[in-house]
Design a protein around this motif. Structure first.
Motif, PDB file in Angstrom:
ATOM      1  N   ASP A 118       0.585  -1.624  -0.205  1.00 15.47           N
ATOM      2  CA  ASP A 118      -0.084  -0.042   0.096  1.00 15.47           C
ATOM      3  C   ASP A 118       0.494   1.305  -0.128  1.00 15.47           C
ATOM      4  OD1 ASP A 118      -2.505   1.632  -0.017  1.00 15.47           O
ATOM      5  OD2 ASP A 118      -2.528   1.374   1.816  1.00 15.47           O
ATOM      6  N   PRO A 119       1.200   1.730  -0.794  1.00 14.31           N
ATOM      7  CA  PRO A 119       2.370   2.600  -0.867  1.00 14.31           C
ATOM      8  C   PRO A 119       1.395   3.944  -1.895  1.00 14.31           C
ATOM      9  CG  PRO A 119       2.894   1.798  -3.321  1.00 14.31           C
ATOM     10  CD  PRO A 119       1.380   0.483  -1.809  1.00 14.31           C
ATOM     11  N   LEU A 120       1.885   4.755  -0.722  1.00 17.15           N
ATOM     12  CA  LEU A 120       0.802   6.204  -0.972  1.00 17.15           C
ATOM     13  C   LEU A 120       1.841   7.564  -1.554  1.00 17.15           C
ATOM     14  CD1 LEU A 120      -0.317   6.157   3.266  1.00 17.15           C
ATOM     15  CD2 LEU A 120      -1.328   5.412   1.092  1.00 17.15           C
ATOM     16  N   VAL A 121       0.601   7.511  -2.117  1.00 19.16           N
ATOM     17  CA  VAL A 121       1.339   9.229  -2.931  1.00 19.16           C
ATOM     18  C   VAL A 121       1.160  10.431  -1.404  1.00 19.16           C
ATOM     19  CG1 VAL A 121       1.770  10.584  -4.877  1.00 19.16           C
ATOM     20  CG2 VAL A 121       2.271   8.136  -4.786  1.00 19.16           C
ATOM     21  N   VAL A 122       1.246  11.060  -0.546  1.00 19.46           N
ATOM     22  CA  VAL A 122       1.383  12.069  -0.375  1.00 19.46           C
ATOM     23  C   VAL A 122       0.763  13.833  -1.893  1.00 19.46           C
ATOM     24  CG1 VAL A 122       1.325  13.213   1.849  1.00 19.46           C
ATOM     25  CG2 VAL A 122       1.234  11.472   1.903  1.00 19.46           C
ATOM     26  N   CYS A 123      -0.080  14.468  -1.322  1.00 14.59           N
ATOM     27  CA  CYS A 123      -0.468  15.509  -1.823  1.00 14.59           C
ATOM     28  C   CYS A 123      -1.114  16.827  -1.491  1.00 14.59           C
ATOM     29  CB  CYS A 123      -1.080  15.442  -3.372  1.00 14.59           C
ATOM     30  SG  CYS A 123      -2.364  14.714  -3.998  1.00 14.59           S
ATOM     31  N   PRO A 124      -0.961  18.120  -2.495  1.00 18.10           N
ATOM     32  CA  PRO A 124      -2.482  19.006  -1.666  1.00 18.10           C
ATOM     33  C   PRO A 124      -3.594  18.534  -2.113  1.00 18.10           C
ATOM     34  CG  PRO A 124      -0.581  20.235  -2.955  1.00 18.10           C
ATOM     35  CD  PRO A 124      -0.143  18.640  -2.603  1.00 18.10           C
ATOM     36  N   ASN A 125      -4.724  19.258  -1.506  1.00 13.20           N
ATOM     37  CA  ASN A 125      -5.731  18.864  -1.874  1.00 13.20           C
ATOM     38  C   ASN A 125      -6.830  20.361  -1.428  1.00 13.20           C
ATOM     39  OD1 ASN A 125      -8.216  17.662  -2.973  1.00 13.20           O
ATOM     40  ND2 ASN A 125      -9.016  17.545  -0.590  1.00 13.20           N
ATOM     41  N   PRO A 126      -6.956  21.248  -2.587  1.00 16.66           N
ATOM     42  CA  PRO A 126      -6.836  20.896  -4.461  1.00 16.66           C
ATOM     43  C   PRO A 126      -5.301  20.893  -4.652  1.00 16.66           C
ATOM     44  CG  PRO A 126      -7.315  23.509  -3.737  1.00 16.66           C
ATOM     45  CD  PRO A 126      -7.545  23.313  -2.570  1.00 16.66           C
ATOM     46  N   CYS A 168       4.202   6.421   3.062  1.00 15.48           N
ATOM     47  CA  CYS A 168       4.086   7.015   2.003  1.00 15.48           C
ATOM     48  C   CYS A 168       6.004   7.341   1.213  1.00 15.48           C
ATOM     49  CB  CYS A 168       4.552   9.246   2.807  1.00 15.48           C
ATOM     50  SG  CYS A 168       4.895  10.370   0.819  1.00 15.48           S
ATOM     51  N   GLN A 169       5.745   6.936   0.103  1.00 12.35           N
ATOM     52  CA  GLN A 169       6.770   6.946  -0.729  1.00 12.35           C
ATOM     53  C   GLN A 169       7.307   8.159  -1.590  1.00 12.35           C
ATOM     54  OE1 GLN A 169       7.431   3.322  -3.447  1.00 12.35           O
ATOM     55  NE2 GLN A 169       6.522   2.422  -1.601  1.00 12.35           N
ATOM     56  N   LEU A 170       5.879   9.201  -2.021  1.00  5.70           N
ATOM     57  CA  LEU A 170       6.012   9.856  -2.573  1.00  5.70           C
ATOM     58  C   LEU A 170       5.348  11.448  -2.679  1.00  5.70           C
ATOM     59  CD1 LEU A 170       8.150  11.617  -5.268  1.00  5.70           C
ATOM     60  CD2 LEU A 170       5.686  10.754  -6.707  1.00  5.70           C
ATOM     61  N   LEU A 171       5.996  12.821  -1.523  1.00  9.60           N
ATOM     62  CA  LEU A 171       5.344  13.247  -1.862  1.00  9.60           C
ATOM     63  C   LEU A 171       5.266  14.873  -2.878  1.00  9.60           C
ATOM     64  CD1 LEU A 171       3.943  15.790  -0.046  1.00  9.60           C
ATOM     65  CD2 LEU A 171       6.308  16.334   1.467  1.00  9.60           C
ATOM     66  N   TYR A 199      11.225   8.989   7.270  1.00  8.60           N
ATOM     67  CA  TYR A 199      10.474   7.964   6.791  1.00  8.60           C
ATOM     68  C   TYR A 199      10.857   7.589   5.584  1.00  8.60           C
ATOM     69  CZ  TYR A 199       7.352   9.637  10.950  1.00  8.60           C
ATOM     70  OH  TYR A 199       6.847  10.136  12.158  1.00  8.60           O
ATOM     71  N   ASP A 200      12.294   7.999   4.804  1.00 13.54           N
ATOM     72  CA  ASP A 200      12.593   7.545   3.707  1.00 13.54           C
ATOM     73  C   ASP A 200      11.496   7.490   2.590  1.00 13.54           C
ATOM     74  OD1 ASP A 200      14.089   6.598   1.800  1.00 13.54           O
ATOM     75  OD2 ASP A 200      13.895   4.858   2.211  1.00 13.54           O
ATOM     76  N   PHE A 201      11.144   8.773   2.209  1.00 12.96           N
ATOM     77  CA  PHE A 201      10.845   9.300   1.095  1.00 12.96           C
ATOM     78  C   PHE A 201      10.397  10.326   0.451  1.00 12.96           C
ATOM     79  CE2 PHE A 201       8.336  11.479   4.032  1.00 12.96           C
ATOM     80  CZ  PHE A 201       8.283  12.657   3.727  1.00 12.96           C
ATOM     81  N   VAL A 202      10.162  10.160  -1.338  1.00 10.25           N
ATOM     82  CA  VAL A 202      11.190  11.315  -1.707  1.00 10.25           C
ATOM     83  C   VAL A 202      10.127  12.413  -2.475  1.00 10.25           C
ATOM     84  CG1 VAL A 202      11.232  11.834  -4.187  1.00 10.25           C
ATOM     85  CG2 VAL A 202      12.004   9.246  -3.534  1.00 10.25           C
ATOM     86  N   ILE A 203      10.626  13.624  -2.037  1.00 10.29           N
ATOM     87  CA  ILE A 203       9.768  14.803  -2.579  1.00 10.29           C
ATOM     88  C   ILE A 203      10.145  15.458  -3.838  1.00 10.29           C
ATOM     89  CG2 ILE A 203       9.655  17.391  -1.659  1.00 10.29           C
ATOM     90  CD1 ILE A 203      10.966  16.843   0.527  1.00 10.29           C
ATOM     91  N   ALA A 204       9.300  15.863  -4.371  1.00  9.64           N
ATOM     92  CA  ALA A 204       8.612  16.062  -6.021  1.00  9.64           C
ATOM     93  C   ALA A 204       8.437  17.589  -5.823  1.00  9.64           C
ATOM     94  CB  ALA A 204       8.048  15.018  -6.909  1.00  9.64           C
ATOM     95  N   SER A 205       9.023  19.006  -6.144  1.00  9.93           N
ATOM     96  CA  SER A 205       8.222  19.705  -5.877  1.00  9.93           C
ATOM     97  C   SER A 205       7.786  20.708  -7.303  1.00  9.93           C
ATOM     98  CB  SER A 205       9.738  21.106  -5.231  1.00  9.93           C
ATOM     99  OG  SER A 205       8.839  22.107  -4.445  1.00  9.93           O
TER     100      SER A 205
END
Length: 398
Positions: A118-126, A168-171, A199-205
């Motif tokens: 269950d990998p998660l990708v965290v992102c803003p909303n909207p 989380c794997q990617l933010l 927590y060892d995840f990657v940030i994509a800005s």
């Protein structure tokens, strides 16, 4: 077919077309589109010349890694713009891409480990809809963090449970924000970098609006800048996405770059080599010219400031709307649902805006954007002023 395709939502503009279907707006009023974030200012003439002067290079296969002169021009620009203590290595820390939309989607496909539970990708909303589609098609689940007026349209990352960060794997970040224009500070970005380390995840800005800001002495901070402020020289776990579309009014050129963690970009380059997305050589050479010039960018900012000044003066006392820190969108709070507002505004005033709910997903407390619309001030100044007067008239009739 890939079953993950069934998880994709209709794109916002498909929903908007359905909302407007069957409506005949007043023909006496010229249509004004404030819905799509497509810059309408003239592209720099010198960039177009560089493009046309090198059309013969279409005879050459382009390298996925890009021309050395382009990677060097990008690295120089980023070093200067974000005052990086450790200069980017054009060989390992910069990669040209065909605009940020393509790259933001592809990045998740390369980064997400499908074998994890269950990998998660965290992102803003909207959010920019590409983040969600990228997550689904990479085999991950998007986890949304609401952005509202109460948190100044920046997610409250401190309230995110540790269990979410563990999965989380990617933010995905978007600063300046689309659609809100909110800007994260270097201190806020540094807190996220510390979380990524823990927590060892990657940030994509996603920083494609970074060059459209209100005050010349208040340029938005970037993720690599935050790394630099921390004394981090390797930009580990951090990757930024930039584009010429908004900065230089070149949305059709499809030219941008990713930069940051060399180890991640090495794997991303490998993915892209198979993906078949190398930038044409004439486009690369035109991009070199664009990244090397700031005068046209300053003129671009001035043009947007003039439109914000004029439109906000007209809408003052009419809508609950503030000048954004950056970007070219207005994000007004409405007295009625955004869908109804957009539909009636088109029917009565022949103006198209985008309902905020189309850019967000339902949360426990409802859709955080349902009482908003996004207005892109991309039309001419005269059209934006005309639209503002019509919107004011419409709002007073509600």
């Amino acid at each position: 077919m890939n079953n993950d395709l069934n998880q994709l939502h209709p794109y916002p503009f498909e929903k908007l077309a359905a909302l407007k279907a069957g409506i005949t707006p007043p023909q006496s009023l010229e249509h004004i589109a404030l819905s799509i974030g497509e810059p309408k200012h003239l592209p720099p003439a010198f960039v177009l010349r560089a493009l046309s002067d090198n059309l013969d290079r279409l005879a050459n296969y382009p390298a996925t890694k890009g021309l050395p002169e382009l990677r060097k021009a990008i690295a120089r620009w980023a070093d200067q713009r974000f005052n990086l203590c450790q200069k980017l290595d054009p060989e390992t820390q910069v990669l040209p891409v065909n605009g940020t939309r393509e790259a933001l989607f592809a990045f998740a496909q390369a980064v997400i480990d499908r074998s994890a539970s269950d990998p998660l990708v965290v992102c803003p909303n909207p959010f920019y809809q590409i983040y969600e589609g990228a997550a689904f098609l990479a085999g991950a689940t998007p986890h949304f963090l609401n952005c509202s007026a109460t948190n100044h349209f920046i997610p409250n990352f401190a309230e995110v449970p540790a269990s979410v960060w563990q999965q989380c794997q990617l933010l995905y970040l978007c600063s300046p924000g689309n659609p809100t224009g909110a800007v994260m500070s270097s201190a806020q970005l540094q807190q996220l970098i510390e979380l990524a380390d823990r927590y060892d995840f990657v940030i994509a800005s996603d920083e494609c609006y970074s060059e459209l800001y209100q005050h010349e002495n208040q340029a938005p901070a970037g993720l690599l800048e935050a790394c630099s402020d921390m004394g981090r020289n390797d930009y580990r776990r951090c990757v930024v996405f930039h584009s010429l579309s908004k900065r230089s009014n070149l949305p059709g050129l499809r030219s941008g770059f990713v930069a940051g963690d060399a180890d991640i970009l090495g794997k991303f380059l490998q993915y892209r080599t198979y993906h078949g997305c190398a930038m044409p050589v004439p486009t690369q050479l035109a991009s070199v010219a664009a990244w090397q010039d700031e005068n046209h960018v300053l003129a671009n900012r001035d043009a947007y400031r003039a439109k914000f000044d004029a439109v906000l003066n007209i809408l003052d006392g009419c809508l609950d709307v503030e000048r954004p820190e950056a970007g070219f969108y207005l994000w007004p709070k409405l007295p009625i649902l955004g869908e109804e507002f957009a539909q009636r505004l088109f029917a009565e005033q022949n103006i198209t805006v985008l309902p905020g709910a189309y850019l967000a997903r339902d949360a426990d407390t409802g859709n955080p954007a349902e009482y908003y619309v996004r207005m892109a001030l991309v039309a001419t100044e005269a059209e934006c002023i005309d639209a503002a007067h019509r919107i004011r008239h419409f709002v007073k009739s509600l």
